[in-house]
Write an enzyme that holds these catalytic residues in place. Structure first.
Site, PDB file in Angstrom:
ATOM      1  N   TYR A  28      63.043  56.152  34.313  1.00  0.00           N
ATOM      2  CA  TYR A  28      62.083  56.586  33.237  1.00  0.00           C
ATOM      3  C   TYR A  28      63.015  57.828  32.492  1.00  0.00           C
ATOM      4  O   TYR A  28      63.021  57.772  31.243  1.00  0.00           O
ATOM      5  CB  TYR A  28      60.753  56.944  33.597  1.00  0.00           C
ATOM      6  N   GLU A  50      48.902  59.530  28.455  1.00  0.00           N
ATOM      7  CA  GLU A  50      48.759  60.830  28.729  1.00  0.00           C
ATOM      8  C   GLU A  50      47.388  61.209  29.049  1.00  0.00           C
ATOM      9  O   GLU A  50      47.149  62.196  29.692  1.00  0.00           O
ATOM     10  CB  GLU A  50      49.639  61.674  27.726  1.00  0.00           C
ATOM     11  N   TRP A  58      52.225  61.420  36.932  1.00  0.00           N
ATOM     12  CA  TRP A  58      52.599  60.585  36.021  1.00  0.00           C
ATOM     13  C   TRP A  58      52.901  59.010  36.631  1.00  0.00           C
ATOM     14  O   TRP A  58      52.895  58.175  36.432  1.00  0.00           O
ATOM     15  CB  TRP A  58      53.793  60.928  35.280  1.00  0.00           C
TER      16      TRP A  58
END
Length: 208
Positions: A28, A50, A58
């Site tokens: 990522y 988000e 995350w």
């Protein structure tokens, strides 16, 4: 003694320290985080994710991302804007995503706001890139959790009726979508992000 800003990745190359937190982060970090994005669906998806991340890691969201995409019709906000209580009920039963009614209802609500914003500005990208950080005045990478630009964007989104878009959430979105290059000095990706930004054409607003 100050900790180094980078860590060695699986290939021995230096990367931002947060990559070491979990194996899922390296790809990522290397291929997505910080690279400029002009696609409306990707921008909307990231802002939704988000919002779902609020209070979570995350990694929790990243490992569920494909489930989120399937559950929310690929984050096609035109389709999401038509969702009603039957879709909310379906989503609350979906174990592959974060089953938080407030967040689910918020992103559905935001989908309708996104449709309106796209109609007004020509694209979501044209709107969001108005808030690009001034790179000459930006804080040192990864030293802040918000910025004047993030505060301004969050304020404007809230004025437009968006939900779950506080300055910290918005700043994380800006970091990820390339509106600020927050890779630390020495990270092998930092220069690639700068090069991608130099080649990126900021979407123009609809002249109407």
């Amino acid at each position: 003694m100050t900790e180094p800003q980078t860590v060695h990745g699986t290939d021995g190359q230096p990367r931002c320290r947060w990559c070491a937190a979990t194996p899922e982060y390296e790809a990522y970090h290397d291929h997505e985080w910080g690279f400029p994005v002009g696609d409306d669906i990707r921008l909307f998806e990231k802002l939704c994710l988000e919002s779902f991340q609020s209070g979570l890691s995350w990694r929790t969201i990243l490992v569920k991302r494909e489930n989120f995409r399937k559950a929310f019709d690929g984050f096609d906000f035109h389709r999401m804007a038509t969702y009603g209580e039957p879709q909310v009920t379906r989503l609350l039963l979906d174990e592959g995503i974060v089953r938080h009614r407030g967040k689910i209802e918020a992103v559905i609500h935001n989908a309708a706001r996104a449709v309106s914003l796209q109609a007004e500005c020509g694209s979501l990208a044209a709107y969001f890139w108005r808030f690009e950080a001034d790179r000459a005045q930006a804080a040192l990478p990864q030293t802040v959790t918000t910025s004047p630009e993030a505060v301004a964007l969050a304020k404007d989104l809230k004025k437009r009726g968006w939900k779950f878009v506080g300055p910290t959430t918005v700043y994380a979105f800006m970091q990820a979508m390339g509106l600020v290059n927050d890779h630390v000095p020495g990270c092998i990706v930092a220069g690639r992000v700068d090069q991608a930004r130099a080649m990126f054409r900021v979407p123009a607003s609809d002249p109407r």
